[in-house]
Design an enzyme around this catalytic site. Structure first.
Site, short mmCIF file in Angstrom:
data_model
loop_
_atom_site.label_atom_id
_atom_site.label_comp_id
_atom_site.label_asym_id
_atom_site.label_seq_id
_atom_site.Cartn_x
_atom_site.Cartn_y
_atom_site.Cartn_z
N LYS A 1 0.86 -1.18 0.00
CA LYS A 1 0.00 0.00 0.00
C LYS A 1 0.90 1.22 0.00
O LYS A 1 1.82 1.33 0.81
CB LYS A 1 -0.88 -0.02 1.27
CG LYS A 1 -1.84 1.13 1.36
CD LYS A 1 -3.20 0.74 0.83
CE LYS A 1 -4.07 1.92 0.53
NZ LYS A 1 -3.81 2.60 -0.75
N GLN B 1 7.28 3.76 3.90
CA GLN B 1 5.89 3.32 3.95
C GLN B 1 5.72 2.04 4.77
O GLN B 1 4.69 1.82 5.41
CB GLN B 1 5.40 3.11 2.51
CG GLN B 1 3.89 3.10 2.35
CD GLN B 1 3.28 4.50 2.27
OE1 GLN B 1 3.82 5.35 1.60
NE2 GLN B 1 2.18 4.71 2.96
N LYS C 1 5.50 3.18 8.40
CA LYS C 1 4.31 4.02 8.57
C LYS C 1 3.05 3.15 8.60
O LYS C 1 2.20 3.28 9.48
CB LYS C 1 4.22 5.00 7.39
CG LYS C 1 3.02 5.92 7.44
CD LYS C 1 2.87 6.71 6.15
CE LYS C 1 4.13 7.45 5.79
NZ LYS C 1 3.90 8.45 4.73
N LYS D 1 5.29 1.78 -3.17
CA LYS D 1 5.18 3.15 -3.69
C LYS D 1 5.39 3.10 -5.19
O LYS D 1 6.04 2.19 -5.70
CB LYS D 1 6.26 4.04 -3.05
CG LYS D 1 5.99 5.52 -3.17
CD LYS D 1 5.02 6.02 -2.13
CE LYS D 1 4.63 7.47 -2.35
NZ LYS D 1 3.84 8.02 -1.25
N GLY E 1 -2.98 8.23 -3.95
CA GLY E 1 -2.41 9.49 -4.44
C GLY E 1 -1.11 9.86 -3.73
O GLY E 1 -0.72 9.25 -2.75
N ASP E 2 -0.42 10.82 -4.29
CA ASP E 2 0.76 11.44 -3.68
C ASP E 2 0.97 12.73 -4.46
O ASP E 2 0.04 13.20 -5.14
CB ASP E 2 1.99 10.51 -3.77
CG ASP E 2 3.16 11.01 -2.92
OD1 ASP E 2 3.07 10.94 -1.68
OD2 ASP E 2 4.16 11.49 -3.48
N THR F 1 -4.82 13.22 5.61
CA THR F 1 -3.41 13.39 5.97
C THR F 1 -3.22 14.67 6.78
O THR F 1 -2.56 14.68 7.82
CB THR F 1 -2.52 13.38 4.72
OG1 THR F 1 -2.85 12.24 3.94
CG2 THR F 1 -1.05 13.34 5.09
N ASN G 1 -2.55 18.97 -1.17
CA ASN G 1 -3.55 18.25 -0.39
C ASN G 1 -3.22 18.24 1.11
O ASN G 1 -4.08 18.56 1.94
CB ASN G 1 -3.66 16.80 -0.92
CG ASN G 1 -4.55 15.95 -0.07
OD1 ASN G 1 -4.08 15.24 0.83
ND2 ASN G 1 -5.84 16.03 -0.29
N SER H 1 -6.94 5.46 3.91
CA SER H 1 -6.99 4.62 2.71
C SER H 1 -7.34 3.19 3.09
O SER H 1 -8.11 2.51 2.40
CB SER H 1 -5.63 4.62 2.00
OG SER H 1 -5.51 5.76 1.19
#
Ligand code: NDP
Length: 448
Positions: free
Chosen positions: A90, A111, A114, A126, A165-166, A209, A240, A380
């Site tokens: 993810k 990630q 996290k 990623k 998204g990023d 976020t 964002n 997410s």
């Protein structure tokens, strides 16, 4: 030589041309020393750290697309499936000209920890491309996203790998990618998160976020006897994460006086007008000088012309929410000299190692991105749960779960830091708390 140093040396030799990845690995492994030293023999025999630093799979592919003039353009696409010990991969998709394998590997590596910190069953991954969405028409964006997904679709799936998204990938891009995935697979499934509300998206994902960053910051301050209400905050970025961090900070009674994009920054002594910022960034997709033009209390500063940035403004709390390595040692010195109390990372690795250490040495509360910005991926995962149930939860329900997750993350990392004798060092705490579960799962799953 200790096991950590041995592995660091190997990783450096093997990935010499990927400085961002090396920076992330060094920061994590360095702070894991107390746990690793306590289990050195077993971890070494099992090559646990070598396996942790080597992605399970790296996919690199051509992304050809046709621009509005009929000219064929070619970009490079990436997906790094880093670690699936505790759940499906993810992590987001970054679309920015600076993207290369080293950036994707650094983000995928971060990630892992996290996602583990959220307490949810998600592994680390990623992706991205060196495609620059700036200045492209809607149809060009669509053609790029479709071409990107035409290769990516065979590597992902609701139980395999769930991108999101990023930087450069928002609701519009996720919509085009989801449409193409559905068409290719003939399957409507929760394969991407950050989807539109009409087709399986979660309420509060857009805000998650930024909101999560503030929930964690408030908890960190509270634990240290400080009230966030009435504090002055400097935020960087105007995307964002930044927008919803500013919104939540204001709801909690703080005053946010700055924001920035890649060309310039705003100082608004009256506090940032979020509605105006949203209109400029989310609707008009314009530059920040348009904000100053519309708001008399705001000053616009050109970054290159002045060599200045948001960290020059006096504040109690700094929230870097733009990109990696945007807050260096000189900025840290200015912030400390101006009396900053807390720094929490909304972006991934926005603070250099040197600046982080300077904050810690000077008693500044410092929350690393892998904990502070985990609200996005946590929500997410809540979107994945809703997709599996084929149900949608209310905004309040998702927001409450998000708040609880962020409070738990802070409590867990605070406890981990204390357990290993590093009270108040939230970098060490976050890395250890994230690592323990992944290590346990990797050992239990055998040599894979
Ligand atoms: P957006 O694309 O929405 O916004 C990024 C913002 O940062 C923009 O204001 C952009 O300015 C600025 N920016 C980007 N690159 C640079 C650069 N090289 N130099 C200066 N400014 C830059 O991205 P997000 O808000 O989604 O992401 C911001 C950060 O937060 C990233 O580090 C991302 O990995 C991280 N993050 C995002 C999550 C999410 O849910 N979106 C979740 C967790 C972390 P401009 O428009 O001029 O390029």
């Amino acid at each position: 030589m200790s096991y950590v140093d041995e592995v660091l040396a190997k990783v450096k030799e093997k990935n010499a041309s990927e400085p961002e990845f090396l920076q992330a690995v060094e920061e994590v492994l360095d702070s894991l020393r107390p746990v690793i030293e306590a289990n050195e023999e077993e971890y070494k025999k099992q090559a646990l750290l070598e396996r942790l630093c080597e992605p399970e799979r790296q996919i690199k592919f051509r992304v050809p697309w046709v621009d509005d003039n009929g000219q064929v353009q070619v970009n490079t696409g990436y997906r790094v499936q880093f670690n699936s010990a505790i759940g499906p991969y993810k992590g987001g998709i970054r679309l920015h000209p600076s993207v290369y394998i080293g950036i994707i590997k650094f983000l995928g590596f971060e990630q892992i920890f996290k996602n583990s910190l959220t307490g949810l069953a998600i592994g680390g991954g990623k992706g991205g491309s060196d495609f620059d969405p700036k200045g492209k028409s809607d149809m060009e964006i669509m053609r790029f996203c479709q071409s990107f997904m035409t290769e990516l679709f065979r590597h992902i799936g609701a139980d395999t790998d769930v991108p999101a998204g990023d930087i450069g990938t928002g609701g519009r891009e996720i919509g085009y990618m989801f449409g193409q995935y559905k068409r290719l697979r003939n399957s409507f499934e929760g394969v991407l998160t950050g989807k539109g509300l009409a087709f399986g998206g979660s309420l509060a994902r857009t805000e998650a976020t930024g909101y999560g960053l503030l929930y964690l910051t408030r908890e960190m301050l509270k634990t240290n006897g400080i009230d966030i209400a009435g504090k002055t905050i400097c935020v960087s970025g105007a995307g964002n994460v930044a927008i919803y961090a500013i919104q939540k900070a204001q709801q909690l009674g703080a005053k946010v006086v700055t924001c920035s994009d890649s060309t310039g920054w705003i100082y608004d002594k009256e506090g940032i007008d979020v509605a105006l910022l949203k209109e400029i960034k989310e609707v008009k997709r314009a530059r920040l000088d348009a904000y100053a033009a519309a708001r008399p209390s705001a000053e616009y500063h050109d970054k290159k012309a002045e060599g200045s940035n948001v960290w020059d403004i006096k504040c109690d709390i700094a929230l870097p929410c733009a990109t990696q390595n945007e807050l260096g040692i000189d900025d840290a010195k200015t912030l400390v000299a101006n009396g900053v109390t807390a720094v929490a990372e909304g972006a991934n690795m926005p603070t250099t190692l040197e600046a982080t250490e300077y904050f810690q040495k000077n008693g500044v509360l410092f929350a690393p991105g892998k904990a502070a910005n985990a609200g996005g991926v946590a929500t997410s995962a809540l979107e994945m749960s809703q997709n599996s149930e084929r149900l949608s939860w209310s905004f309040e329900e998702v927001d409450q779960k998000l708040e609880q997750i962020m409070v738990n993350i802070f409590r867990n990392l605070d406890a981990a830091a204390k357990k290993y004798g590093f009270e108040g060092n939230y970098v060490v705490g976050a890395n250890i708390a994230g690592f323990e579960k992944v290590a346990e799962a990797m050992l239990a799953e055998g040599i894979v």
